[in-house]
Design a protein around this motif. Structure first.
Motif, short mmCIF file in Angstrom:
data_model
loop_
_atom_site.label_atom_id
_atom_site.label_comp_id
_atom_site.label_asym_id
_atom_site.label_seq_id
_atom_site.Cartn_x
_atom_site.Cartn_y
_atom_site.Cartn_z
N GLY A 198 0.79 -1.22 0.00
CA GLY A 198 0.00 0.00 0.00
C GLY A 198 0.83 1.27 0.00
N LEU A 199 2.05 1.22 -0.61
CA LEU A 199 2.96 2.35 -0.57
C LEU A 199 3.46 2.70 -1.96
CD1 LEU A 199 5.26 1.21 2.40
CD2 LEU A 199 3.51 3.02 2.48
N PRO A 200 3.76 3.99 -2.20
CA PRO A 200 4.53 4.31 -3.40
C PRO A 200 5.88 3.60 -3.33
CG PRO A 200 3.61 6.30 -2.41
CD PRO A 200 3.40 5.19 -1.42
N LEU A 201 6.42 3.21 -4.48
CA LEU A 201 7.67 2.47 -4.48
C LEU A 201 8.79 3.24 -3.79
CD1 LEU A 201 9.51 0.15 -5.27
CD2 LEU A 201 9.69 1.15 -7.57
N HIS A 202 8.89 4.54 -4.04
CA HIS A 202 10.00 5.28 -3.44
C HIS A 202 9.91 5.30 -1.92
CE1 HIS A 202 7.82 9.14 -2.55
NE2 HIS A 202 7.07 8.77 -3.55
N VAL A 203 8.69 5.27 -1.36
CA VAL A 203 8.52 5.23 0.09
C VAL A 203 8.96 3.86 0.61
CG1 VAL A 203 6.86 5.36 1.99
CG2 VAL A 203 6.69 6.95 0.06
N LEU A 204 8.59 2.81 -0.08
CA LEU A 204 9.03 1.47 0.31
C LEU A 204 10.55 1.37 0.29
CD1 LEU A 204 8.18 -1.45 1.05
CD2 LEU A 204 8.19 -1.96 -1.40
N LEU A 205 11.20 2.11 -0.65
CA LEU A 205 12.66 2.09 -0.75
C LEU A 205 13.34 3.01 0.25
CD1 LEU A 205 13.04 2.11 -4.65
CD2 LEU A 205 13.28 0.15 -3.10
N GLY A 206 12.56 3.81 0.98
CA GLY A 206 13.14 4.61 2.04
C GLY A 206 13.35 6.07 1.72
N SER A 207 12.56 6.64 0.81
CA SER A 207 12.78 8.03 0.40
C SER A 207 12.49 9.01 1.52
CB SER A 207 11.90 8.36 -0.80
OG SER A 207 10.53 8.32 -0.43
N ARG A 208 13.21 10.15 1.46
CA ARG A 208 12.94 11.28 2.35
C ARG A 208 12.53 12.52 1.56
NH1 ARG A 208 17.75 9.08 4.47
NH2 ARG A 208 17.52 8.18 6.56
N ARG A 209 12.39 12.40 0.26
CA ARG A 209 12.02 13.52 -0.60
C ARG A 209 11.17 12.97 -1.75
NH1 ARG A 209 17.35 14.22 -4.40
NH2 ARG A 209 18.12 12.09 -4.14
N SER A 210 10.61 13.86 -2.53
CA SER A 210 9.72 13.39 -3.59
C SER A 210 10.13 13.88 -4.98
CB SER A 210 8.29 13.86 -3.31
OG SER A 210 8.23 15.28 -3.30
N ARG A 211 11.25 14.62 -5.08
CA ARG A 211 11.66 15.10 -6.39
C ARG A 211 13.18 15.10 -6.50
NH1 ARG A 211 10.94 21.72 -6.80
NH2 ARG A 211 12.63 22.24 -5.33
N VAL A 212 13.66 15.12 -7.74
CA VAL A 212 15.09 15.14 -8.02
C VAL A 212 15.31 15.99 -9.25
CG1 VAL A 212 15.00 13.04 -9.43
CG2 VAL A 212 17.16 13.70 -8.33
N LYS A 213 16.46 16.66 -9.35
CA LYS A 213 16.75 17.47 -10.53
C LYS A 213 16.86 16.58 -11.76
CE LYS A 213 20.32 19.67 -8.78
NZ LYS A 213 21.47 20.60 -8.68
N ALA A 258 16.08 7.31 -7.42
CA ALA A 258 16.80 8.58 -7.29
C ALA A 258 16.45 9.30 -5.99
CB ALA A 258 16.51 9.48 -8.49
N VAL A 259 15.16 9.32 -5.64
CA VAL A 259 14.78 10.04 -4.42
C VAL A 259 14.98 9.21 -3.17
CG1 VAL A 259 13.13 11.47 -5.68
CG2 VAL A 259 12.32 9.39 -4.56
N ALA A 260 15.24 7.91 -3.33
CA ALA A 260 15.46 7.05 -2.17
C ALA A 260 16.92 6.94 -1.77
CB ALA A 260 14.90 5.64 -2.45
N LEU A 261 17.85 7.18 -2.72
CA LEU A 261 19.28 7.06 -2.42
C LEU A 261 19.85 8.42 -2.03
CD1 LEU A 261 20.36 4.66 -5.31
CD2 LEU A 261 20.34 4.13 -2.85
N PRO A 262 20.71 8.46 -1.02
CA PRO A 262 21.18 9.75 -0.51
C PRO A 262 22.19 10.45 -1.40
CG PRO A 262 22.26 7.96 0.65
CD PRO A 262 21.21 7.32 -0.21
N GLU A 263 22.85 9.74 -2.31
CA GLU A 263 23.92 10.34 -3.10
C GLU A 263 23.47 10.82 -4.48
OE1 GLU A 263 26.94 10.96 -2.00
OE2 GLU A 263 26.73 9.95 -0.07
N VAL A 264 22.18 10.76 -4.80
CA VAL A 264 21.70 11.08 -6.14
C VAL A 264 21.25 12.53 -6.23
CG1 VAL A 264 19.97 10.58 -7.91
CG2 VAL A 264 20.99 8.70 -6.61
N GLU A 265 21.80 13.25 -7.22
CA GLU A 265 21.40 14.63 -7.47
C GLU A 265 20.68 14.78 -8.80
OE1 GLU A 265 23.37 19.14 -7.54
OE2 GLU A 265 24.64 17.37 -7.28
#
Length: 379
Positions: free
Chosen positions: A117-132, A305-312
């Motif tokens: 019942g989750l968006p994939l990025h939330v299941l992967l541990g995201s802390r944000r919802s967008r990326v450049k 991208a939004v789940a990994l901390p090193e992705v810009e």
């Protein structure tokens, strides 16, 4: 819920422009939608893509999938399969006969997230919802006019970072393209180049320096030399401190790990295999190496991208695939937004299934006009 069945829909259509680089070109799309169905009726969607060859008839794709992939899936739960670690040894280290690997990972993660019942990025541990997002032309085979039209349009709709293809046998053409780009994008834009392994190590250094002397600042240089030339990549890293060396696109999970261990890239380039991307992304984070999300089918990579901390950065290449799904990933003002719908948020369009399915292989001259894409047609 356990996996109960699968469905494959084959598509084949003309692209709205010739795409490619100094090594390859393509003017048609060969794609098959893979839908994994649980016994609760939930569907996980992935896409099988052959970039430079024609997928066989749908019946043959189904036969191969049933023989090679389905026995390891039937009756299993997606949430368990996405976390399973295999023990590859001997003859078990082999690829499928068709490019199922990425489609399977995407479809299984889609289904696992839906069941949670989750968006994939939330299941992967995201802390944000967008990326450049940066505008990538796949532009090597375009005329100068079409090249400028593509990037002018990208700038018009809000992009401020742009990547072009280089590696032409006549280096003056690469410099010319950079000059043309500068004419149509805003001052201060961030520029990247991608040589697709077109150069040798020493040649790359000489050309990167020449580009700088010509007045072009580069955020990164992507795949300048052969993927396994760790010594050459390290040399470029240290000899050209004014830019970054981005590599990893052509490497599998093990190859990416070896690249990191060799300190052979300033940035690690990953693509659409969800499990593989997360595993190598965690290692990159531990080592402090930035990660970039290269082209992923229908921008599914926004979730990683939004789940990994090193992705810009996330790559966007204006490919005409949007008609295949009900609602594509939103890209606005230079940012890609992760869908907040359960799973990865992409649902196969019933209109596409009705109007664009091609169960049998067609010749190129039978494809007709390209489906509407995100930019006007370029020649």
């Amino acid at each position: 819920m356990p996996l109960a069945s699968f469905r494959i829909t084959r598509f084949q259509f003309a692209r709205d422009r010739v795409i490619g680089d100094c090594q390859v070109r393509a003017d048609e799309a060969n794609v098959a939608a893979l839908e994994l169905v649980s016994d609760s009726g939930q569907i996980g969607l992935g896409f099988i893509q052959a970039l430079f060859s024609t997928l066989p008839d749908q019946a043959e794709i189904e036969r191969i999938f049933a023989a090679e992939a389905w026995p390891g899936l039937e009756g299993q739960r997606a949430i368990g399969l996405v976390h399973r670690v295999n023990r590859p040894r001997g003859g078990n280290q082999r690829a499928f006969s068709l490019p199922f690997h990425e489609a399977l990972q995407v479809a299984l993660w889609d289904l696992a997230a839906k069941e949670a019942g989750l968006p994939l990025h939330v299941l992967l541990g995201s802390r944000r919802s967008r990326v450049k997002a940066y505008a990538s032309g796949l532009d090597y085979h375009l005329s100068d006019d079409a090249f400028q039209a593509l990037f002018a349009r990208a700038a018009e709709i809000g992009y401020r970072a742009f990547k072009i293809k280089v590696g032409h046998p006549e280096f003056e053409r690469d410099l010319h393209r950079l000059d043309l780009l500068r004419q149509v994008v805003p001052a201060g834009s961030q520029i990247m180049i991608d040589a697709n392994e077109g150069w040798s190590s020493k040649e790359a250094l000489m050309k990167i320096e020449a580009i700088r002397r010509a007045g072009h600042d580069l955020l990164w240089v992507e795949d300048p030399i052969l993927r396994h030339d760790h010594e050459g990549l390290r040399t470029l890293r240290h000899a050209a401190p004014w830019t970054q060396i981005n590599s990893g696109e052509y490497l599998d999970l093990q190859g990416k790990r070896l690249l990191l261990e060799a300190s052979a890239a300033d940035m690690l380039n990953v693509h659409g295999q969800v499990s593989d991307v997360m595993r190598i992304g965690w290692l990159a984070a531990e080592m402090g190496v930035p990660v970039t999300l290269g082209n992923t089918f229908l921008e599914i990579g926004v979730h990683m991208a939004v789940a990994l901390p090193e992705v810009e950065w996330l790559e966007y290449s204006f490919q005409n695939f949007g008609h295949l799904v009900e609602e594509p990933v939103e890209i606005r003002d230079g940012y890609a937004y992760a869908p907040d719908r359960p799973g990865h948020g992409l649902v196969l369009s019933e209109a596409a299934r009705r109007d664009w399915a091609r169960p049998a292989v067609l010749r190129r001259d039978q494809l007709g006009e390209a489906p509407a894409g995100p930019i006007r047609t370029l020649k």
